[in-house]
Motif scaffolding. Sequence first.
Motif, PDB file in Angstrom:
ATOM      1  N   THR A 142      10.469  -1.047  -4.910  1.00 32.49           N
ATOM      2  CA  THR A 142      10.893   0.171  -4.224  1.00 32.49           C
ATOM      3  C   THR A 142       9.614   0.805  -3.659  1.00 32.49           C
ATOM      4  O   THR A 142       8.514   0.338  -3.956  1.00 32.49           O
ATOM      5  CB  THR A 142      11.659   1.118  -5.183  1.00 32.49           C
ATOM      6  N   PRO A 143       9.735   1.874  -2.835  1.00 32.56           N
ATOM      7  CA  PRO A 143       8.542   2.312  -2.098  1.00 32.56           C
ATOM      8  C   PRO A 143       7.480   3.056  -2.899  1.00 32.56           C
ATOM      9  O   PRO A 143       6.351   3.211  -2.425  1.00 32.56           O
ATOM     10  CB  PRO A 143       9.116   3.264  -1.026  1.00 32.56           C
ATOM     11  N   GLN A 144       7.812   3.534  -4.108  1.00 39.76           N
ATOM     12  CA  GLN A 144       6.832   4.369  -4.813  1.00 39.76           C
ATOM     13  C   GLN A 144       5.689   3.556  -5.414  1.00 39.76           C
ATOM     14  O   GLN A 144       5.859   2.413  -5.795  1.00 39.76           O
ATOM     15  CB  GLN A 144       7.449   5.132  -6.002  1.00 39.76           C
ATOM     16  N   GLU A 145       4.572   4.231  -5.612  1.00 38.21           N
ATOM     17  CA  GLU A 145       3.391   3.593  -6.188  1.00 38.21           C
ATOM     18  C   GLU A 145       3.673   3.082  -7.600  1.00 38.21           C
ATOM     19  O   GLU A 145       3.196   2.022  -7.996  1.00 38.21           O
ATOM     20  CB  GLU A 145       2.215   4.579  -6.183  1.00 38.21           C
ATOM     21  N   VAL A 146       4.482   3.830  -8.369  1.00 37.02           N
ATOM     22  CA  VAL A 146       4.796   3.405  -9.740  1.00 37.02           C
ATOM     23  C   VAL A 146       5.442   2.001  -9.737  1.00 37.02           C
ATOM     24  O   VAL A 146       5.165   1.190 -10.612  1.00 37.02           O
ATOM     25  CB  VAL A 146       5.696   4.456 -10.449  1.00 37.02           C
ATOM     26  N   SER A 147       6.281   1.723  -8.733  1.00 38.78           N
ATOM     27  CA  SER A 147       6.884   0.385  -8.642  1.00 38.78           C
ATOM     28  C   SER A 147       5.907  -0.633  -8.081  1.00 38.78           C
ATOM     29  O   SER A 147       5.872  -1.786  -8.520  1.00 38.78           O
ATOM     30  CB  SER A 147       8.103   0.405  -7.722  1.00 38.78           C
ATOM     31  N   LEU A 148       5.138  -0.206  -7.079  1.00 40.61           N
ATOM     32  CA  LEU A 148       4.182  -1.141  -6.470  1.00 40.61           C
ATOM     33  C   LEU A 148       3.182  -1.652  -7.499  1.00 40.61           C
ATOM     34  O   LEU A 148       2.746  -2.799  -7.444  1.00 40.61           O
ATOM     35  CB  LEU A 148       3.431  -0.454  -5.325  1.00 40.61           C
ATOM     36  N   GLN A 149       2.854  -0.786  -8.445  1.00 42.29           N
ATOM     37  CA  GLN A 149       1.908  -1.180  -9.480  1.00 42.29           C
ATOM     38  C   GLN A 149       2.463  -2.353 -10.299  1.00 42.29           C
ATOM     39  O   GLN A 149       1.745  -3.303 -10.601  1.00 42.29           O
ATOM     40  CB  GLN A 149       1.673   0.026 -10.375  1.00 42.29           C
ATOM     41  N   ASP A 150       3.756  -2.284 -10.626  1.00 46.78           N
ATOM     42  CA  ASP A 150       4.376  -3.409 -11.344  1.00 46.78           C
ATOM     43  C   ASP A 150       4.399  -4.656 -10.469  1.00 46.78           C
ATOM     44  O   ASP A 150       4.220  -5.778 -10.959  1.00 46.78           O
ATOM     45  CB  ASP A 150       5.818  -3.064 -11.738  1.00 46.78           C
ATOM     46  N   VAL A 151       4.632  -4.456  -9.177  1.00 42.61           N
ATOM     47  CA  VAL A 151       4.743  -5.592  -8.268  1.00 42.61           C
ATOM     48  C   VAL A 151       3.386  -6.252  -8.057  1.00 42.61           C
ATOM     49  O   VAL A 151       3.286  -7.470  -7.940  1.00 42.61           O
ATOM     50  CB  VAL A 151       5.406  -5.124  -6.954  1.00 42.61           C
ATOM     51  N   ARG A 152       2.328  -5.480  -8.066  1.00 41.35           N
ATOM     52  CA  ARG A 152       0.986  -6.086  -7.990  1.00 41.35           C
ATOM     53  C   ARG A 152       0.748  -6.993  -9.198  1.00 41.35           C
ATOM     54  O   ARG A 152       0.086  -8.024  -9.087  1.00 41.35           O
ATOM     55  CB  ARG A 152      -0.084  -4.994  -7.936  1.00 41.35           C
ATOM     56  N   LYS A 153       1.315  -6.599 -10.332  1.00 41.80           N
ATOM     57  CA  LYS A 153       1.198  -7.452 -11.524  1.00 41.80           C
ATOM     58  C   LYS A 153       1.989  -8.747 -11.328  1.00 41.80           C
ATOM     59  O   LYS A 153       1.556  -9.820 -11.748  1.00 41.80           O
ATOM     60  CB  LYS A 153       1.709  -6.720 -12.764  1.00 41.80           C
ATOM     61  N   GLU A 154       3.160  -8.635 -10.688  1.00 37.43           N
ATOM     62  CA  GLU A 154       3.951  -9.854 -10.415  1.00 37.43           C
ATOM     63  C   GLU A 154       3.184 -10.771  -9.455  1.00 37.43           C
ATOM     64  O   GLU A 154       3.188 -11.997  -9.612  1.00 37.43           O
ATOM     65  CB  GLU A 154       5.307  -9.508  -9.772  1.00 37.43           C
ATOM     66  N   ILE A 155       2.544 -10.169  -8.475  1.00 40.37           N
ATOM     67  CA  ILE A 155       1.769 -10.968  -7.515  1.00 40.37           C
ATOM     68  C   ILE A 155       0.604 -11.639  -8.229  1.00 40.37           C
ATOM     69  O   ILE A 155       0.338 -12.830  -8.030  1.00 40.37           O
ATOM     70  CB  ILE A 155       1.291 -10.066  -6.343  1.00 40.37           C
ATOM     71  N   SER A 156      -0.039 -10.894  -9.105  1.00 41.58           N
ATOM     72  CA  SER A 156      -1.139 -11.462  -9.880  1.00 41.58           C
ATOM     73  C   SER A 156      -0.627 -12.594 -10.778  1.00 41.58           C
ATOM     74  O   SER A 156      -1.281 -13.636 -10.922  1.00 41.58           O
ATOM     75  CB  SER A 156      -1.802 -10.323 -10.661  1.00 41.58           C
TER      76      SER A 156
END
Lengths: 233, 233
Positions: A115-129
């Motif tokens: 979703t667009p918020q930073e709180v979600s993007l942070q989890d998604v960066r972990k998925e990318i990692s």
Amino acid sequence: QVALLDIDICGPSIPKMMGLEGEQVHQSGSGWSPVYVEENLGVMSVGFLLSSPDDAVIWRGPKKNGLIKQFLRDVDWGEIDYLIVDTPPGTSDEHLSVVQYLSAAHIDGAVIITTPQEVSLQDVRKEISFCRKVKLPIIGVVENMSGFICPKCKKESQIFPPTTGGAEKMCQNLNVSLLGKVPLDPQIGKSCDRGQSFLSEAPESPATSSYRNIIQRIQEYCDQHHFQEEKII
Amino acid sequence: QVALLDIDICGPSIPKMMGLEGEQVHQSGSGWSPVYVEENLGVMSVGFLLSSPDDAVIWRGPKKNGLIKQFLRDVDWGEIDYLIVDTPPGTSDEHLSVVQYLSAAHIDGAVIITTPQEVSLQDVRKEISFCRKVKLPIIGVVENMSGFICPKCKKESQIFPPTTGGAEKMCQNLNVSLLGKVPLDPQIGKSCDRGQSFLSEAPESPATSSYRNIIQRIQEYCDQHHFQEEKII
């Protein structure tokens, strides 16, 4: 031919969303049979093994991994063009197991939803990692719940504000494709709850065209990927 | 004195939401020290142990359980009135471990969060079934994202429509308390992303009064629960 495998063992929502609640898995000579939504779409989920949709599967990792292995080994999927695996959030048992069990089969890649918020993007960066560590290609990122158009006044609101630039900026920074943005439409939730296809129920919705574009981009990625693999072989 | 323990090992959002990103856990003679937001609010999360907020913790269940045990045993929480434990969704390792490790300490109960759609309620029924199986009292259910008031025309939209009656009907059916409904307010996401307190940032928002009512109901439940325990002793 498309197969959909739900490996969210403790929170399987796929049977409900596909209109298959109450269906049971059948055992055939060649293994478990998936439940078919249509002739070309078979589904497998732990939800089909429970006696009630409210039953909890209270299992630690190893039992979850065992079932995922069974789903991949003992289900008679038939000849399929695509196997779509729906995972829970995180970077733990389910994700490691599916990558490991399918390693010999070469996974085309991961589609990551945020979703667009930073709180979600942070989890998604972990998925990318995670994907990079396990050498899983990333097809791209989908931004869900990207703004809401009020049905009364037609003005758009950012209900989950992209305070750090949303998925778009994250994808630029991490050099990952943005597959598309899906706006909030109350009909999406209704269609999921009713087990109906949102794409047929709301063909005119901006969310539908967004979904169609995303599907097309995924197909193009996979086609290209297979073409390259054939060349290598 | 309140302690907040984040046991979402693979998706820790608490450091960001509490404005503590970049903080590190310190080792003292009596164990790990929590990170303090204010004098009366200490926080512990795996996020404080990572070198970057984008780092993925790629761990299977047993390693996650080990860290949860360390958080409960090796953190010098000091004298606290409340220990709030934030879990990921599901009914698996994290949930089983925290219930097991705290069993001797008597957990007051669980607060369960849902959104209004049936797809979410179905997962929450599983959480309720989990609590009942492990004999964990349920303080109540909070319905999040319960409708959105357009800031332009002030009309309300149900963005996640309660197609089966929402949390209210589910709570009636399962004989569980509904602690309250929190409406969608874009400021909530912004406050979380900025690590600011939504309650101080938006004191006039209907969501703030909803949060305050919910907090009060939880406090009342715990007070009553402790009073009853004292009577028994």
